[in-house]
Each structure stands twice: as C-alpha cells, then as structure tokens.
Design a protein around this motif. Structure first.
Motif, mmCIF file in Angstrom:
data_model
loop_
_atom_site.group_PDB
_atom_site.id
_atom_site.type_symbol
_atom_site.label_atom_id
_atom_site.label_comp_id
_atom_site.label_asym_id
_atom_site.label_seq_id
_atom_site.Cartn_x
_atom_site.Cartn_y
_atom_site.Cartn_z
ATOM 1 N N THR A 61 0.761 -1.245 0.042
ATOM 2 C CA THR A 61 -0.033 -0.191 -0.011
ATOM 3 C C THR A 61 0.962 1.203 -0.090
ATOM 4 O O THR A 61 0.272 2.256 -0.117
ATOM 5 N N ILE A 62 2.024 1.095 0.163
ATOM 6 C CA ILE A 62 3.045 2.148 0.261
ATOM 7 C C ILE A 62 3.735 2.824 -1.155
ATOM 8 O O ILE A 62 4.253 2.001 -1.464
ATOM 9 N N PRO A 63 3.351 3.952 -1.275
ATOM 10 C CA PRO A 63 4.059 4.435 -2.537
ATOM 11 C C PRO A 63 5.762 4.362 -2.150
ATOM 12 O O PRO A 63 6.191 4.817 -1.225
ATOM 13 N N PHE A 64 6.397 3.939 -3.462
ATOM 14 C CA PHE A 64 7.724 3.944 -3.110
ATOM 15 C C PHE A 64 8.550 5.101 -2.600
ATOM 16 O O PHE A 64 9.421 4.944 -1.719
ATOM 17 N N ALA A 65 8.089 6.143 -2.957
ATOM 18 C CA ALA A 65 8.761 7.581 -2.652
ATOM 19 C C ALA A 65 8.373 7.574 -0.964
ATOM 20 O O ALA A 65 9.286 8.581 -0.417
ATOM 21 N N LYS A 66 7.420 7.152 -0.512
ATOM 22 C CA LYS A 66 7.078 7.087 0.981
ATOM 23 C C LYS A 66 7.902 6.132 1.961
ATOM 24 O O LYS A 66 7.882 6.238 2.921
ATOM 25 N N LEU A 67 8.498 5.234 1.165
ATOM 26 C CA LEU A 67 9.297 4.358 2.133
ATOM 27 C C LEU A 67 10.608 4.976 2.656
ATOM 28 O O LEU A 67 11.127 5.969 2.303
ATOM 29 N N PRO A 68 10.804 4.529 3.964
ATOM 30 C CA PRO A 68 11.813 5.338 4.608
ATOM 31 C C PRO A 68 13.206 5.156 3.879
ATOM 32 O O PRO A 68 13.581 3.983 3.013
ATOM 33 N N ARG A 69 14.233 5.835 3.842
ATOM 34 C CA ARG A 69 15.643 5.564 3.140
ATOM 35 C C ARG A 69 16.399 5.004 4.223
ATOM 36 O O ARG A 69 16.279 5.088 5.419
ATOM 37 N N LEU A 70 17.407 4.351 3.560
ATOM 38 C CA LEU A 70 18.246 3.490 4.541
ATOM 39 C C LEU A 70 19.379 4.559 5.143
ATOM 40 O O LEU A 70 19.576 5.549 4.677
ATOM 41 N N ASN A 71 19.785 4.079 6.454
ATOM 42 C CA ASN A 71 20.858 4.978 7.089
ATOM 43 C C ASN A 71 22.105 4.921 6.177
ATOM 44 O O ASN A 71 22.261 3.603 5.366
ATOM 45 N N LYS A 72 22.597 5.873 6.132
ATOM 46 C CA LYS A 72 24.042 5.995 5.353
ATOM 47 C C LYS A 72 24.895 5.180 5.654
ATOM 48 O O LYS A 72 25.770 4.460 4.963
ATOM 49 N N LYS A 73 25.032 4.509 7.213
ATOM 50 C CA LYS A 73 25.842 3.772 7.785
ATOM 51 C C LYS A 73 25.019 3.052 8.631
ATOM 52 O O LYS A 73 24.287 3.651 9.385
ATOM 53 N N PRO A 74 25.230 1.785 9.030
ATOM 54 C CA PRO A 74 24.203 1.113 9.999
ATOM 55 C C PRO A 74 24.589 1.736 11.342
ATOM 56 O O PRO A 74 25.603 2.314 11.734
ATOM 57 N N PHE A 75 23.525 2.019 12.158
ATOM 58 C CA PHE A 75 23.401 2.736 13.202
ATOM 59 C C PHE A 75 24.725 2.115 14.375
ATOM 60 O O PHE A 75 25.311 2.937 14.953
ATOM 61 N N ARG A 76 24.642 0.703 14.414
ATOM 62 C CA ARG A 76 25.748 0.206 15.463
ATOM 63 C C ARG A 76 27.230 0.691 14.974
ATOM 64 O O ARG A 76 27.813 0.532 15.985
ATOM 65 N N GLU A 77 27.324 1.073 13.778
ATOM 66 C CA GLU A 77 28.710 1.304 13.148
ATOM 67 C C GLU A 77 29.100 2.946 13.364
ATOM 68 O O GLU A 77 30.052 3.416 13.406
ATOM 69 N N GLN A 78 27.858 3.562 13.926
ATOM 70 C CA GLN A 78 28.179 4.941 14.276
ATOM 71 C C GLN A 78 28.408 5.383 15.558
ATOM 72 O O GLN A 78 28.725 6.510 16.076
ATOM 73 N N VAL A 79 28.286 4.315 16.400
ATOM 74 C CA VAL A 79 28.439 4.511 17.779
ATOM 75 C C VAL A 79 29.179 3.467 18.437
ATOM 76 O O VAL A 79 29.290 2.185 17.874
ATOM 77 N N PRO A 80 30.073 3.624 19.588
ATOM 78 C CA PRO A 80 30.758 2.734 20.431
ATOM 79 C C PRO A 80 29.963 1.707 20.792
ATOM 80 O O PRO A 80 28.986 1.693 21.172
ATOM 81 N N GLU A 81 30.664 0.517 20.912
ATOM 82 C CA GLU A 81 30.007 -0.592 21.650
ATOM 83 C C GLU A 81 29.659 -0.499 22.975
ATOM 84 O O GLU A 81 28.510 -0.841 23.418
ATOM 85 N N VAL A 82 30.460 0.328 23.689
ATOM 86 C CA VAL A 82 29.750 0.751 25.028
ATOM 87 C C VAL A 82 30.032 2.382 24.970
ATOM 88 O O VAL A 82 30.784 2.860 24.951
ATOM 89 N N VAL A 83 28.720 2.853 25.428
ATOM 90 C CA VAL A 83 28.645 4.157 25.612
ATOM 91 C C VAL A 83 28.892 4.496 27.090
ATOM 92 O O VAL A 83 27.833 4.337 27.779
ATOM 93 N N THR A 84 30.089 5.305 27.382
ATOM 94 C CA THR A 84 30.240 5.029 28.912
ATOM 95 C C THR A 84 29.724 6.553 29.418
ATOM 96 O O THR A 84 29.555 7.360 28.497
ATOM 97 N N VAL A 85 29.272 6.620 30.621
ATOM 98 C CA VAL A 85 29.055 7.944 31.330
ATOM 99 C C VAL A 85 29.883 7.966 32.667
ATOM 100 O O VAL A 85 30.405 6.911 33.102
ATOM 101 N N ALA A 86 30.006 9.174 32.964
ATOM 102 C CA ALA A 86 30.898 9.372 34.199
ATOM 103 C C ALA A 86 30.804 8.582 35.480
ATOM 104 O O ALA A 86 31.325 7.889 35.904
ATOM 105 N N ALA A 87 29.562 8.950 36.005
ATOM 106 C CA ALA A 87 29.066 8.403 37.111
ATOM 107 C C ALA A 87 27.778 7.407 37.096
ATOM 108 O O ALA A 87 26.748 8.072 37.250
ATOM 109 N N PRO A 88 27.965 6.385 36.326
ATOM 110 C CA PRO A 88 26.725 5.678 35.962
ATOM 111 C C PRO A 88 25.636 5.228 36.952
ATOM 112 O O PRO A 88 26.270 4.618 37.928
ATOM 113 N N LYS A 89 24.293 5.373 36.756
ATOM 114 C CA LYS A 89 23.310 5.158 37.628
ATOM 115 C C LYS A 89 22.838 4.032 37.248
ATOM 116 O O LYS A 89 21.890 3.293 38.031
ATOM 117 N N GLY A 90 23.184 3.106 36.271
ATOM 118 C CA GLY A 90 22.369 2.018 35.660
ATOM 119 C C GLY A 90 23.125 1.625 34.697
ATOM 120 O O GLY A 90 24.132 2.376 34.004
#
Lengths: 461, 408
Positions: B140-169
């Motif tokens: 039912t979805i017009p081609f033009a309205k399909l979402p575009r692919l990420n330029k790079k996979p999201f998990r390659e855009q961010v580190p495997e561990v996103v650290t914070v200074a004093a983690p609360k969780g």
C-alpha cells in the motif's frame, strides 16, 4: 443438488467474488454456535434485494435448499444447512440506510451488526434496546428471524417489540413489504411479526424497519453478591412482585462467576454462590433513587454485599464479562449446550433448584446463567461431544428439564429458537392443532419447502 | 507436528463467534475463513485428518495480520495466534514461501545482511529508490514514501559501550534491524536520553535480527541461529535491563523465544532468564521523572498502539505517560488507538486491498484528532502509517524521538 449449471447461473447473479465453493470455505459455513455441523454446497453473499430474488427463484425452480445466515452465532442450529444446498450469507449486505429522527425509526439491511447499529443511533441520542448476548457480532437480520431477546427484556422487551416493517423475499422470488414506518398499523394480518422468529423458514429478510427510543440519560450497574443462590432467585421474584423494573436483571452461578473472572479479571467474588447483575437506567435523579431501592432490596433478601459501579467504563466491563459467558465456559469443558427454557419468574428459585437436582442425578455438569427478570434460564450443559456415554446422560437431563419447565407453564425456548436443538420436543408444547396450523402457514409461504429445511418443523435425528 | 498443548486448543473453541467483528481482516472481507473462528475450525479439520492442508488453506492461513486481537478477546482463552503460527511452521514444510520472502529471510537470518546493506544502502539503494517512477507502490506504500536507508548502520556510528561518568545504571540495547538500517534517529534519541539519565549503554556487536519476521512467516528453522546468537549475547547477569526500541523485537525476546524453544522441546532456561530482563524502552524510561530535563515542545501528538506492544506485551500506558511528560505538547487520543494499523509485516504486500481498508480507518482516526505528530513504538507501524498518511498530514515518530527533541 447444486450442479455446475446452477453454479454458473448463481455466479452470474452475485459475481465471482461473492460466491464460495472451495472445500475450505464450505467447511467454514458448516457450523454456527450450536454443536451440529452440516456442509453446504455453495455460499453466496448477496448485496441487494434483486440478487436475493434471483437466487431464490432459481433455487425454488430446482428445489434446492436455501438457509439464510448472518454471523453464525445461532445457539440452536438454526443457521446451519441441514439439507445442504445454498447458504445465503448476509454479512456483505450490511448498510444502515436511514435514521429518521423526526419519526424515530431506522431502516437497515439484514447484515448490519446489532452493536454497530446501536453505536450509530446512540451517537445522536437514540436507542435500540434489543440486546442479545452476541450483539457485538450478531446481525439485525439474524435477530429478526430468531426474534432475539437478551439482557434488556425485562424492561424493554425483545426484537419483536421494535419491529415496524420488513421487506422480504419469498421462495418464489417475489419481494413484498410488510408493516411500515408508523407506530400503529392494523391493516391486514401482522405478517411482520409472523416472519419475526420464523427461523428463516418462511421468507428471507432484505430490509428491516425498527422503531427507536430516546437514549436513557444515565445508567448504573450493580452487583448483588449472594452466599446462597436461593436467596438470589427469591430476590428476583420479589423485585418483580414489588413492581420495580430494572433495565437488566441477570443471574450468574458460582461456576459462571469463576469462568468469567478467569477471562475478564474484574475481581468478581469467586466464593459467592450467585451474583445478580442489575442495571438501572433513566434520568440521573431517578437512577440514583432506584439504585438505592434495589440495593436495599437485595440486602433485605439475603445479599451479603451490593457493589455499585463508579463509572460508565466499569458498567461496560461488567457487561462485556456477562456477554462472554458462553465463550468463557469453554474453559471448563469443550462442549457447551445452552438450554433456553423459560419459566414464570415466580418459579425461578424452584427451577434453579430443579436444575441442580437434575444435574446431580444424571451426573451432568450444568452451570446456570439466567436473564432472571424474565424467568429466562440458560442452564449451560458442559460436556464433551466426543464422549458418547456422557452425551446420552446430557440428553436425558435436557429432556427432564424441558418437561419440568413445561409443567410450570413455561416454554421450550425463550429466545434462542427451536432450530434443531429442541425440534424433537416441539410437540410437547404445541398441540396437534397448533402444529397443523403452523405447517399450513409454512406451506402457504414455501410450498416446496426450500427455506431452511430440516429445521424446526421437519427435524429428524 | 504442532505441539500437543496447542493441538488441544482447537477443542476449546466453542464457536461463539465473538472474534469475528474485532478482527480487522474479517471486518474488511466479511467472510468466515477470514475470521479467527474459521481458521481455528479449519485447523481442527486438518488435525483430525478430515481436510487436506491444501494450497487454498495455506492462502487462508496467511490472510491474517497476527495482530492477536482474537487472542486477547477470546472468552474461552484460546491462544489463537500461537496456534496459527505453529500451523504456518507446518505449512512451510509443504509449501515453500515465495522467493522474495525466502531471500529476505535468508538475509535477516544470516551473515550476509551487512555486506548486502553496505553495497545497496551505502551506494546505490537510496539513489535508485529516488528514481523509481511515481505511482509505484510496495503493497500500500508508494515507493517515494518508504523510509531511506541509513548511510551507515547505526551500530557502526556509535561505540559498543557508551560510557558515562558516574553511571546510575547499566543496560544492554538491542537495536533491531529497523533502527540499525532505517531509523537511526530512534537509536540516537534513545542514547541521548539514557546519557542524560547517566545510564551506561552497551550495544553488543554481532547482534542479529530478532528473527520474529522470519518465524511469524513460518520459517522457524531459519530463525534458530538468530535466537541462539542473541541469547548468547544478551542473556547477561551484569546489567539492569535489556532495552528494545521495537515492539516486535521486544515481543520476540520477551515471549516468542520461550514459546518456540518449548514447542520444539528444547531447553528454554536461557530464553526465560532473558525474558525477565527485556524491557521496551518506554517501560524503562517510565520509571524516571523526566520533567526537569525537558523543555517545551509545541505541537499536538497522538499515539498508536502497536499490536506487539499493546497485546503481546500489555504495554499501553507507559508510552502515553512519556508523551504526557513533555511540556507544551498537547496529547490527544485517537479513536481505535489499539486497532492494528493494517501493516502486519509482509501482510500489506500480500494483501494490499485488505490492508488499504484497515490503514484507511487508521489514517482517518489520526486526521480526526488534528495531531501533527503520531508516536508509535513499532517501525512496521510507522512505515505503514507514514506511507499512507503522507508527511504533509503529520510526522510519524517513535516516542523517544519526541523526548529527545524536548531535552534541554
């Protein structure tokens, strides 16, 4: 017999998208909510009176059975094709044609679902009271042909009481109009009310005119909780005797309460022997007063507690739970056969006692729910249809209860219809003269006997 | 064969018919085999050997959104959706899935997804999609309205561990394919909020497609590798929760892994342990008072309940409460918010007419609210709704995207 040539002619009437002949599709029209199953030869979905007329004319010429059907929620086997042939299914002919506010009536097609219709009229402050438990799926056409009752019978009556006129097609293929839009109409025989409740054996309904009421301004739902079911029964009889008229007055026994609670999780009292579910409706001041009167009345007659709903949402949840009873008891046993005998309301307590006695003596599990205010009992016989020996005991218990209800001046069926489930008891209630007159009427409408054959008058095991 | 406990389910159907009208597919088609009762009765006939599992039955079996509306409404307590899923798995053995689905599932279940993506998405996919002639539709979805692919996979855009200074969780984040390949902003939004809350986030490398699209289509065998790999990566004791931003992935990790392994007679202990830790991101964030960190976000938002959140996981109030925490954002309920959007994974491609009818109702309900924002925690729903609604009418987002936009 439906042969290839007839199929071709039928397809020419409804088009290829509205004719079903695959084995899979036929199997899905071999059942309704009763236990027995019969396979049709073709399923048709007409959308107009002309199409219905064309189909019936063809079928009549060839003597092919036609069984009309809506959503298939029938509890007496009224909508299954006992002799094969054509299923005429109205679920695609489902428009709401007119709501006339000035004269408070509406015109609908038979496939319109009752609850959808109720929702539409309530949007503009009107009210269509007939309210069978299956109203969320049952069609207007089905409720007319079965003269369905339901939860609001005590105050508002049944389908028949709201019917002003019909358009029907006779087996010959001729269409005719009965009744009209006026509140009063005594011109000629009342064919409208003859066809209402005829279980699809006289004519096929293609248009329905019903009268509407102004919607009650408010309602309140109460649960009266009892440690003894006899007290609940007595309360009901006394309420009626005292001239109090609630909108609904339903009784559920302990087995029903447990099964429903298992589904709905509403905090129903699992240790109670019975609960009365009571609705009062009308203007707010009156509802306030009535709720108090009814609540006090219940307590005075043995209710250990009376709970009053605090919101419309809570009212609705309780009634959804009540509507789910038939389905919910499947949690207990795989097969449920619903008895429908109705007794004079003063005999309600005695009848409930009798059910328990019959249940114990025949070693058959029976749960009791009732449109108590009408004396309309629904003993739910819980069994397993695969167990022949058990089914024989069920049959016996069933018959004993029918005899008992009739001995009190009651009736075989209050609202579910005779269908095939009670056809063999018909002569117990109707005299030979009544049977003969009934057959003569059938003959006048349907001389070849093509409409819903095998049901009601002609059923044989 | 179908597990014994599920086979017995068919005898609990008392044929009351209360499942007919709530079923969005039956409501469109108005014939019995489209309804849950019809399907259950046909399965009964097959199990009793009275009906051949024919190609026609196969078609009927897949004329279903698996929206689970019948299961939650069944007074007899039938697990209709589980019965249908198990039956699909049986039918796949006899009738192969169409090649398009086999290709899709082999990509989702294997190692080839990433290279495929890099070539297609990174280079020419989006370009080609932009060139598709107007009027071409996927379902039912017009081609033009399909979402575009990420330029790079999201998990390659961010580190495997996103650290914070004093983690609360400390949480694991299962990103799912949608966020990884299509909706990177959802992932970024989730990380931004978690960072503000001082939560350490681990995005395990090597996580695979949850597998649910594969086994809902019946191809259970193909999905077993996904289940085992994900269990290995996510069943950890040293984290507070396993967060999921996709309703479908959540339902897989929380419910379906256990069902599938149990129905196969395999040990499901690891799946059960994981099940207890899995939380939809809305459920997790609902525990925090976010008001202090949010600035006003003008607009009017409504919320659509995904089947896999509302019915599979019982999550209805949490996302609404999150939206209502945002100052300046007016929240309005649409009619029938929890009615399926009509997408149903590949259903909308297989049955575009039925799907269009169901989605049409959803689009009307949204327009009636006058909202300019529609929030929903399921990428399938978002794609289906946005594709049929049109950007000019309203923007369809994940609730966390609105929260992230409102962060001070």
């Amino acid at each position: 017999m439906v042969d290839a040539e007839l199929l071709k002619s039928l397809e020419a009437i409804v088009g290829s998208a509205r004719i079903k002949t695959s084995r899979e599709d036929l199997l899905t029209y071999s059942y309704d909510a009763y236990v027995k199953e019969y396979l049709p030869e073709v399923v048709l979905f007409p959308k107009s009176t002309n199409e219905v007329a064309g189909i019936l004319k063809l079928a009549n010429e060839r003597g092919v059975p036609v069984t009309p059907r809506g959503s298939g929620t029938n509890l007496s086997g009224g909508s299954v094709p006992k002799k094969g042939g054509i299923i005429l299914c109205f679920t695609m002919m489902n428009r709401l044609l007119e709501i006339n506010r000035a004269n408070r009536y509406a015109v609908v097609e038979p496939g319109l679902v009752v609850a959808e219709f109720q929702k539409e009229v309530e949007k503009i402050g009107l009210f269509y009271p007939p309210d069978p438990g299956s109203s969320a799926v049952a069609t207007m056409g089905g409720t007319v042909l079965m003269n369905a009752g339901g939860m609001r019978g005590i105050k508002y009556g049944v389908t028949r009481d709201y019917l002003l006129g019909l358009e029907v097609v006779l087996p010959s293929g001729e269409a005719m109009n009965t009744g009209g839009v006026t509140a009063k109409d005594v011109t000629g025989y009342d064919l409208t009310r003859l066809i209402c409740g005829s279980e699809g054996t006289l004519a096929v309904v293609t248009k329905i005119i019903v009268r509407l009421l102004p919607k009650p301004k408010t309602r309140r739902t109460m649960q009266a909780i009892y440690s003894r079911i006899d007290d609940a029964g007595t309360t009901v009889a006394k309420i009626i005797e005292a001239g109090i008229i609630p909108a609904s007055l339903e009784l559920m026994d302990n087995q029903i309460i447990k099964a429903v609670e298992d589904f709905a999780h509403l905090g129903l009292p699992l240790d109670a022997e019975a609960v009365l579910l009571i609705d009062v409706d009308g203007d707010p001041e009156i509802v306030e007063k009535q709720a108090k009167v009814v609540g006090d009345f219940c307590k005075a007659h043995g209710a250990r507690d009376v709970k009053v709903s605090q919101s419309e949402k809570e009212n609705e949840q309780l009634w959804v739970a009540r509507r789910s009873v038939f389905g919910a008891v499947a949690r207990l046993r795989p097969t449920c056969i619903v008895e429908d005998a109705t007794v004079p309301v003063s005999m309600l307590t005695a009848a409930v006692k009798k059910i328990r006695e019959i249940s114990e003596r025949n070693r058959v599990q029976i749960a009791v729910v009732a449109h108590a205010g009408d004396g309309n009992l629904h003993p739910l016989v819980l069994c397993d249809i695969r167990d022949k020996e058990e089914m024989a005991r069920v049959e016996k218990a069933f018959e004993e209860f029918v005899d008992y209800a009739l001995s009190l001046g009651g009736t075989l069926s209050g609202e579910h219809g005779v269908g095939i489930s009670k056809a063999k008891y018909l002569a117990k209630q109707l005299s030979p003269t009544v049977m003969a007159m009934t057959r003569a009427i059938k003959k006048a409408f349907d001389s070849k006997g093509i409409l819903n054959p095998g049901s009601f008058l002609e059923y044989a095991e | 064969m179908i597990a014994k406990e599920l086979q017995d389910e068919v005898y609990n159907c008392i044929k009351c018919g209360l499942c007919l009208m709530p079923c969005p597919v039956y409501k469109q088609l108005c014939y019995e085999s489209a309804a849950p009762r019809g399907k259950v009765q046909l399965i009964k006939h097959i199990l009793e050997g009275k009906l051949e599992p024919s190609a026609n039955f196969n078609r009927i079996l897949y004329t279903c959104l698996l929206c689970e509306t019948c299961t939650v409404n069944c007074p007899s307590g039938l697990k209709v959706d589980r019965l249908l899923k198990a039956m699909r798995a049986e039918m796949v053995k006899k009738f192969k899935l169409p090649w398009q689905k086999r290709l899709l599932f082999s990509l989702l279940s294997g190692e080839r997804l990433l290279p495929f993506f890099m070539q297609w998405g990174g280079s020419m996919g989006n370009l080609l999609m932009g060139l598709a002639p107007g009027g071409v539709k996927v379902g039912t979805i017009p081609f033009a309205k399909l979402p575009r692919l990420n330029k790079k996979p999201f998990r390659e855009q961010v580190p495997e561990v996103v650290t914070v200074a004093a983690p609360k969780g400390r949480v694991l984040y299962f990103t799912g394919c949608a966020t990884n390949y299509l909706y990177e902003d959802v992932g970024r939004s989730a990380l931004a909020i978690l960072k503000r809350l001082n939560i350490e986030v681990i995005l395990p490398q090597g996580q695979m497609c949850c597998g649910l699209p594969i086994f809902l289509a019946g191809a259970r065998e193909s999905a077993l590798g996904n289940i085992r790999k994900n269990l290995e990566l996510f069943n950890r004791e040293d984290v507070d929760a396993v967060l999921v931003d996709c309703a479908t992935c959540g339902s897989a990790l929380k419910n379906e892994y256990v069902h599938i392994l149990e129905e196969r007679g395999e040990n499901a202990d690891a799946a059960k342990a994981l099940s207890k830790k899995v939380m939809d991101i809305s459920q997790y964030l609902d525990k925090f008072d976010l008001k202090g960190m949010l600035k006003p976000l003008p607009g009017k938002a409504t919320y659509h309940d995904p089947c896999h959140l509302a019915r599979s996981q019982g999550i209805r109030e949490e996302p609404r409460r999150l939206l209502q925490q945002i100052p300046g954002l007016e929240f309005v309920e649409m009619a029938g918010a929890d009615v399926c959007c009509g997408g149903g994974g590949t259903f909308q491609v297989d049955h575009p007419e039925v799907s269009a009818g169901i989605t049409g109702n959803k689009v009307r309900a949204i327009k009636d609210t006058g909202a300019n924002l529609v929030a929903s925690g399921c990428p399938g729903c978002r794609m289906q709704i946005q594709g049929n609604l049109g950007e000019e009418a309203a923007e369809v987002v994940h609730p966390v995207q609105l929260l992230a936009r409102a962060l001070k």
